[in-house]
Scaffold this motif. Structure first.
Motif, PDB file in Angstrom:
ATOM      1  N   GLU A 126       9.556  -5.469  -4.076  1.00 49.98           N
ATOM      2  CA  GLU A 126      10.546  -4.403  -4.260  1.00 49.98           C
ATOM      3  C   GLU A 126      10.519  -3.888  -5.696  1.00 49.98           C
ATOM      4  OE1 GLU A 126      14.166  -6.144  -2.757  1.00 49.98           O
ATOM      5  OE2 GLU A 126      13.461  -5.986  -0.676  1.00 49.98           O
ATOM      6  N   GLU A 127      10.377  -4.768  -6.659  1.00 54.24           N
ATOM      7  CA  GLU A 127      10.284  -4.361  -8.060  1.00 54.24           C
ATOM      8  C   GLU A 127       9.017  -3.526  -8.294  1.00 54.24           C
ATOM      9  OE1 GLU A 127       9.613  -6.479 -12.379  1.00 54.24           O
ATOM     10  OE2 GLU A 127      10.769  -7.572 -10.869  1.00 54.24           O
ATOM     11  N   TYR A 128       7.900  -3.956  -7.734  1.00 49.30           N
ATOM     12  CA  TYR A 128       6.640  -3.213  -7.846  1.00 49.30           C
ATOM     13  C   TYR A 128       6.802  -1.814  -7.252  1.00 49.30           C
ATOM     14  CZ  TYR A 128       1.734  -1.973  -7.186  1.00 49.30           C
ATOM     15  OH  TYR A 128       0.522  -1.319  -7.216  1.00 49.30           O
ATOM     16  N   THR A 129       7.467  -1.736  -6.099  1.00 48.77           N
ATOM     17  CA  THR A 129       7.677  -0.458  -5.420  1.00 48.77           C
ATOM     18  C   THR A 129       8.482   0.495  -6.295  1.00 48.77           C
ATOM     19  OG1 THR A 129       7.510  -1.498  -3.256  1.00 48.77           O
ATOM     20  CG2 THR A 129       8.693   0.597  -3.356  1.00 48.77           C
ATOM     21  N   LEU A 130       9.561   0.016  -6.869  1.00 49.29           N
ATOM     22  CA  LEU A 130      10.388   0.857  -7.744  1.00 49.29           C
ATOM     23  C   LEU A 130       9.612   1.322  -8.972  1.00 49.29           C
ATOM     24  CD1 LEU A 130      13.829  -0.954  -7.509  1.00 49.29           C
ATOM     25  CD2 LEU A 130      13.254   1.336  -6.655  1.00 49.29           C
ATOM     26  N   LYS A 131       8.825   0.427  -9.562  1.00 48.53           N
ATOM     27  CA  LYS A 131       8.015   0.795 -10.739  1.00 48.53           C
ATOM     28  C   LYS A 131       6.971   1.840 -10.389  1.00 48.53           C
ATOM     29  CE  LYS A 131       8.626  -3.332 -13.530  1.00 48.53           C
ATOM     30  NZ  LYS A 131       8.014  -4.537 -14.093  1.00 48.53           N
ATOM     31  N   ALA A 132       6.557   1.871  -9.115  1.00 49.71           N
ATOM     32  CA  ALA A 132       5.596   2.868  -8.653  1.00 49.71           C
ATOM     33  C   ALA A 132       6.270   4.202  -8.334  1.00 49.71           C
ATOM     34  CB  ALA A 132       4.854   2.350  -7.427  1.00 49.71           C
ATOM     35  N   GLY A 133       7.592   4.274  -8.528  1.00 50.63           N
ATOM     36  CA  GLY A 133       8.315   5.513  -8.270  1.00 50.63           C
ATOM     37  C   GLY A 133       8.612   5.748  -6.798  1.00 50.63           C
ATOM     38  N   ILE A 134       8.598   4.693  -6.020  1.00 51.88           N
ATOM     39  CA  ILE A 134       8.842   4.784  -4.581  1.00 51.88           C
ATOM     40  C   ILE A 134      10.145   4.051  -4.270  1.00 51.88           C
ATOM     41  CG2 ILE A 134       7.948   4.139  -2.300  1.00 51.88           C
ATOM     42  CD1 ILE A 134       5.128   4.433  -3.513  1.00 51.88           C
ATOM     43  N   ASN A 135      10.930   4.618  -3.353  1.00 47.65           N
ATOM     44  CA  ASN A 135      12.239   4.053  -3.049  1.00 47.65           C
ATOM     45  C   ASN A 135      12.354   3.414  -1.673  1.00 47.65           C
ATOM     46  OD1 ASN A 135      13.374   4.892  -5.537  1.00 47.65           O
ATOM     47  ND2 ASN A 135      13.505   6.965  -4.716  1.00 47.65           N
ATOM     48  N   THR A 136      11.321   3.520  -0.837  1.00 44.39           N
ATOM     49  CA  THR A 136      11.406   3.006   0.527  1.00 44.39           C
ATOM     50  C   THR A 136      10.215   2.100   0.823  1.00 44.39           C
ATOM     51  OG1 THR A 136      12.527   5.015   1.238  1.00 44.39           O
ATOM     52  CG2 THR A 136      11.605   3.625   2.971  1.00 44.39           C
ATOM     53  N   ILE A 137      10.520   0.926   1.366  1.00 42.02           N
ATOM     54  CA  ILE A 137       9.485   0.008   1.847  1.00 42.02           C
ATOM     55  C   ILE A 137       9.532   0.028   3.364  1.00 42.02           C
ATOM     56  CG2 ILE A 137       8.740  -2.399   2.001  1.00 42.02           C
ATOM     57  CD1 ILE A 137       9.771  -2.829  -0.808  1.00 42.02           C
ATOM     58  N   GLN A 163       0.845  -1.195   0.000  1.00 47.05           N
ATOM     59  CA  GLN A 163       0.000   0.000   0.000  1.00 47.05           C
ATOM     60  C   GLN A 163       0.879   1.244   0.000  1.00 47.05           C
ATOM     61  OE1 GLN A 163      -2.081   1.114   3.632  1.00 47.05           O
ATOM     62  NE2 GLN A 163      -3.914   1.553   2.428  1.00 47.05           N
ATOM     63  N   LYS A 164       0.619   2.147  -0.943  1.00 50.09           N
ATOM     64  CA  LYS A 164       1.329   3.426  -0.973  1.00 50.09           C
ATOM     65  C   LYS A 164       0.871   4.245   0.216  1.00 50.09           C
ATOM     66  CE  LYS A 164       1.456   3.560  -5.990  1.00 50.09           C
ATOM     67  NZ  LYS A 164       0.959   4.244  -7.190  1.00 50.09           N
ATOM     68  N   ARG A 165       1.833   4.721   0.986  1.00 52.86           N
ATOM     69  CA  ARG A 165       1.568   5.592   2.129  1.00 52.86           C
ATOM     70  C   ARG A 165       2.523   6.758   2.019  1.00 52.86           C
ATOM     71  NH1 ARG A 165       0.802   1.352   7.214  1.00 52.86           N
ATOM     72  NH2 ARG A 165      -1.022   0.283   6.350  1.00 52.86           N
ATOM     73  N   GLY A 166       2.054   7.809   1.390  1.00 47.09           N
ATOM     74  CA  GLY A 166       2.902   8.974   1.155  1.00 47.09           C
ATOM     75  C   GLY A 166       4.015   8.610   0.202  1.00 47.09           C
ATOM     76  N   ASN A 167       5.264   8.850   0.628  1.00 42.36           N
ATOM     77  CA  ASN A 167       6.410   8.542  -0.235  1.00 42.36           C
ATOM     78  C   ASN A 167       7.046   7.195   0.099  1.00 42.36           C
ATOM     79  OD1 ASN A 167       7.534   9.222   2.215  1.00 42.36           O
ATOM     80  ND2 ASN A 167       9.091  10.586   1.357  1.00 42.36           N
ATOM     81  N   LYS A 168       6.292   6.343   0.805  1.00 42.54           N
ATOM     82  CA  LYS A 168       6.783   5.010   1.152  1.00 42.54           C
ATOM     83  C   LYS A 168       5.743   3.964   0.740  1.00 42.54           C
ATOM     84  CE  LYS A 168       9.486   6.663   5.047  1.00 42.54           C
ATOM     85  NZ  LYS A 168       9.740   6.556   6.482  1.00 42.54           N
ATOM     86  N   ASN A 176      15.570   0.881   1.821  1.00 45.77           N
ATOM     87  CA  ASN A 176      15.620   1.654   0.597  1.00 45.77           C
ATOM     88  C   ASN A 176      15.915   0.680  -0.532  1.00 45.77           C
ATOM     89  OD1 ASN A 176      15.128   4.181   1.782  1.00 45.77           O
ATOM     90  ND2 ASN A 176      17.270   4.361   2.356  1.00 45.77           N
ATOM     91  N   VAL A 177      15.041   0.682  -1.532  1.00 47.97           N
ATOM     92  CA  VAL A 177      15.190  -0.266  -2.637  1.00 47.97           C
ATOM     93  C   VAL A 177      15.720   0.422  -3.871  1.00 47.97           C
ATOM     94  CG1 VAL A 177      13.502  -1.899  -1.795  1.00 47.97           C
ATOM     95  CG2 VAL A 177      12.723  -0.030  -3.221  1.00 47.97           C
TER      96      VAL A 177
END
Length: 169
Positions: free
Chosen positions: A107-118, A76-81, A168-169
């Motif tokens: 982690e790949e999904y997160t990066l594709k969403a333009g987010i760098n932190t899980i 789930q996107k929560r702000g910039n994370k 940080n991914v």
């Protein structure tokens, strides 16, 4: 089979999988059980449907060659994370690399969403699980929060706290 986004038609199978991996006797086959800490179900159809309908969230699923869902992870996107939760592997398939595969897909999904932190939460007494995440680069932030869950998602057998972990991914 590749990891792919779950759909609403997957909800009943996902509910069964998640509950079997986290709670009850079946969960004791695997090492990720919470049955000794929390009674009751982990998720129900209504609330998993709500999670899947959230435009900020997705559930990635892994299926076997017969199309059976064997693992999943909630994002789930929560702000910039990106919040990662409900990482689930069928108890009979645990310790065979599927959890690592789901984390990599998350982690790949997160990066594709333009987010760098899980970010995620892990019960503080779950040392083996904490160690598993730390080996994958997740680190404690120093913040500890109490685990508070509605009764429909379990009954705590004792007060529990959770570490917040990040990577940080």
């Amino acid at each position: 089979m590749p990891v792919s986004p779950a759909t609403l038609s997957d909800v009943p199978e996902l509910v069964n999988l998640v509950n079997s991996a986290y709670r009850g006797e079946s969960s004791k086959q695997g090492w990720t059980t919470e049955a000794n800490l929390i009674d009751g179900q982990r998720i129900d159809i209504e609330n998993l449907t709500i999670q899947l309908n959230d435009p900020q969230a997705t559930i990635l699923k892994n299926t076997d060659e017969d199309g059976k869902i064997t693992g999943c992870v909630y994002l789930q996107k929560r702000g910039n994370k990106m919040y990662l939760g409900m990482l689930t592997v069928s108890p009979s398939l645990q310790a065979k690399g599927l959890g690592r595969r789901l984390i990599a897909a998350a982690e790949e999904y997160t990066l594709k969403a333009g987010i760098n932190t899980i970010t995620m939460t892990v019960i503080t007494s779950r040392h083996e699980l904490l160690n598993w995440y730390e080996r994958r680069g997740y680190q404690k932030t120093g913040e500890i929060i109490p685990l508070v869950i509605p009764q429909q998602f379990g009954i705590l057998k004792q007060p529990l706290d959770m570490f917040i972990l990040e990577k940080n991914v």
